[in-house]
Design an enzyme around this catalytic site. Structure first.
Site, PDB file in Angstrom:
ATOM      1  CB  THR A 149      10.803 -19.438 -47.654  1.00  0.00           C
ATOM      2  OG1 THR A 149      11.355 -19.652 -48.926  1.00  0.00           O
ATOM      3  CG2 THR A 149      10.179 -18.084 -47.610  1.00  0.00           C
ATOM      4  CE1 TYR A 162       9.385 -15.117 -45.902  1.00  0.00           C
ATOM      5  CE2 TYR A 162       7.836 -16.112 -44.370  1.00  0.00           C
ATOM      6  CZ  TYR A 162       8.418 -16.061 -45.620  1.00  0.00           C
ATOM      7  OH  TYR A 162       8.039 -16.960 -46.583  1.00  0.00           O
ATOM      8  CD  GLN A 185       9.322 -10.854 -47.222  1.00  0.00           C
ATOM      9  OE1 GLN A 185       8.772  -9.788 -47.417  1.00  0.00           O
ATOM     10  NE2 GLN A 185      10.429 -10.961 -46.518  1.00  0.00           N
ATOM     11  CD  GLU A 186      10.268 -16.789 -49.554  1.00  0.00           C
ATOM     12  OE1 GLU A 186      11.456 -16.722 -49.880  1.00  0.00           O
ATOM     13  OE2 GLU A 186       9.913 -17.163 -48.420  1.00  0.00           O
ATOM     14  CB  SER A 187      10.987 -14.538 -55.871  1.00  0.00           C
ATOM     15  OG  SER A 187       9.612 -14.629 -56.242  1.00  0.00           O
TER      16      SER A 187
END
Length: 528
Positions: free
Chosen positions: A32, A494, A376-378
């Site tokens: 991101t 994403y 999604q990121e972490s």
């Protein structure tokens, strides 16, 4: 391979809002805010007070959900039912798998896991290889529903395949089609607990009550036994409907606790829980159905899908190398005791939901969408650090958080990290992707793409989409096509992942709440 003409039929295509994620996340090496462009002349964030419009309601069993409403922008993820054979599914780029949420079968643990997810991933790979789909792949999306909704949702067009351990029965074959069997022959047996009176044969159930899900094959078996007892001049069996949100493991737990004297289940299921429910007696001598086979289900008159799935299953069902690996992973070697305690991933989401709710509301972003983005990121893990210095749950660079348009310090701490992510998303959406031509949802989806690939790039590609005849105000199957062509799969995947996680959180939580209520009503203690 890209479509050669603009999409002019967006409103006709849909997938109902129970869509669950079918691909594990993964956006390459970049995350991101590592890729976000940082303009220097941008105004402060103006707060938008209206959250993203939810896709459907919070109750997956209501009539309104089945009716749905036309969502012209969500080609693959709207709520219109869709019918058709395999070729229509490939054209829509989604094959929807209906299942039931539960340990081993389909659950969240560092992403979606379980037998159903493994088969969905495998099927997706095979379908895309067979149809040579290129960058814009067909996705096999897993949709968790209540068990009594499996076949109604299938026939109504809210899913395309049922993979939920369903038994082939004569009654079901009058309504739906099955693939070739995916299991060895099974037995339906009685399990008894400490409150059960002595029972020597199935005839001893005469005049007794058996609690069942009426949608189950067990109900058919017990009714046949009851009819046979009546034909012999004995009292029949009283069938008592139990909440459809309760799974077999719940019934076994109720038997183990003495809340029910007995239950009917497939013979292999008590073996899974033998180290958890130690007061249950497995009566392999009391067999209600023998030789039953499990299979996948689909709508009638789908010869292309049936042929494709049968060929797929011949290579991958139980007894093949892949099938045996999956069975051993989630049945023989699965730690059912550990998974009965709780789901770490859902617990993490619940523990953070109040922060997403607070800052999503403060900055006019849908809290559940922000939580899905954080996953999604972490994986919602504040300790995560990327190789370029992105920090925490929302994977923000300190320079992004420190920009005048965000200006949130201490993002190495959990709460400021979530606030900074929410504020930056609101800034992107308000500054770049708002206006009368964009609805709330597409504005948020474009902002997600910008969070990943940079707002300047997404604005340019959105303009190019319009110049090439696509709708620049629709993300799915319009702007995303140009993004896939110019950037590659990363940003497209994403956004798709986050949107599917968004729907997953909404619907798994709703189903979880229903099941918890059913368990409480049935007297099962729920671990806090």
């Amino acid at each position: 391979m890209f479509r050669s003409k603009p999409n002019k039929t967006v409103s006709a295509i849909g997938l109902w809002c129970l869509v669950c994620l079918s691909l594990l996340v993964g956006c390459g090496e970049s995350t991101t805010a590592e890729m976000i462009e940082q303009p220097t002349d941008l105004p402060m964030v103006s707060v938008v007070n209206e959250a993203i419009t939810p896709v459907g309601t919070a109750n997956p069993t209501t009539t309104d959900d089945y009716a749905g409403t036309a969502d012209r922008d969500l080609v693959r993820f709207s709520i219109e039912p869709k019918l058709g054979d395999l070729d229509a599914m490939v054209d829509r780029r989604v094959i929807r798998v209906l299942t039931v949420y539960g340990p081993g079968r389909y659950f969240l643990e560092n992403g979606p896991k379980g037998v159903v997810q493994e088969y969905a991933d495998k099927l997706q790979k095979v379908v895309n290889e067979a149809f040579k789909t290129g960058l814009l792949t067909v996705q096999v999306a897993v949709i968790p529903v209540a068990r009594d909704q499996l076949f109604p949702a299938l026939t109504a067009g809210y899913g395309d395949i049922v993979i939920a351990g369903t038994t082939i029965t004569e009654d079901r074959e009058t309504q739906i089609d099955f693939t070739i069997p995916v299991s060895k022959p099974l037995k339906e047996i009685l399990v008894t607990g400490p409150s059960a009176p002595p029972i020597a044969t199935l005839a001893d159930l005469s005049g007794k009550t058996v609690h069942l899900r009426l949608s189950s094959s067990y109900a058919e078996s017990v009714k046949l036994l009851s009819d046979a007892l009546v034909a012999e001049g004995k009292s029949g069996i009283q069938i008592e409907a139990i909440d459809e949100a309760l799974e077999d493991e719940d019934l076994i737990e109720m038997v183990d606790a003495g809340l029910l004297p007995w239950a009917v289940v497939d013979s292999y299921k008590p073996q899974m829980w033998r180290e958890v429910f130690t007061r249950t007696t497995v009566r392999n001598d009391l067999v209600l159905r023998e030789g039953g086979r499990l299979a996948w289900a689909m709508r009638p008159d789908s010869p292309k899908l049936a042929g494709f799935l049968n060929r797929f299953l011949k290579d991958n069902r139980e007894g093949t190398l892949f099938g045996n690996i999956i069975r051993n992973r989630y049945v023989r070697d699965f730690d059912w005791a550990e998974n009965a305690i709780g789901d770490e991933e859902l617990s993490r989401y619940r523990s953070l939901s109040s922060l997403f709710q607070k800052y999503g509301t403060d900055y006019g972003m849908d809290p559940t969408l922000l939580a899905a983005q954080g996953f999604q990121e972490s994986r919602l893990d504040q300790s995560v650090r990327s190789h370029v210095g992105a920090v925490g749950v929302m994977q923000l660079l300190p320079s992004t958080a420190g920009d005048k348009n965000v200006s949130i310090p201490n993002i190495d701490e959990l709460e400021p990290n979530i606030e900074a992510g929410a504020k930056y998303m609101a800034f992107l959406k308000t500054r770049y992707f708002s206006g009368p031509e964009l609805d709330e949802r597409n504005g948020s989806l474009l902002a997600l793409a910008a969070y990943n690939a940079g707002p300047g790039r997404i604005r340019r590609l959105r303009k190019e989409a319009g110049e090439r005849g696509y709708d620049p105000n629709l993300w799915f199957d319009n702007v995303e096509i140009i993004v896939a062509e110019q950037i590659g799969r990363e940003t497209v995947q994403y956004v798709a992942n986050i949107f599917k996680y968004y729907l997953t959180y909404r619907w798994i939580n709703a189903a979880d709440a229903e099941r918890a209520a059913a368990r409480r009503a049935s007297g099962i203690k729920t671990t806090p």
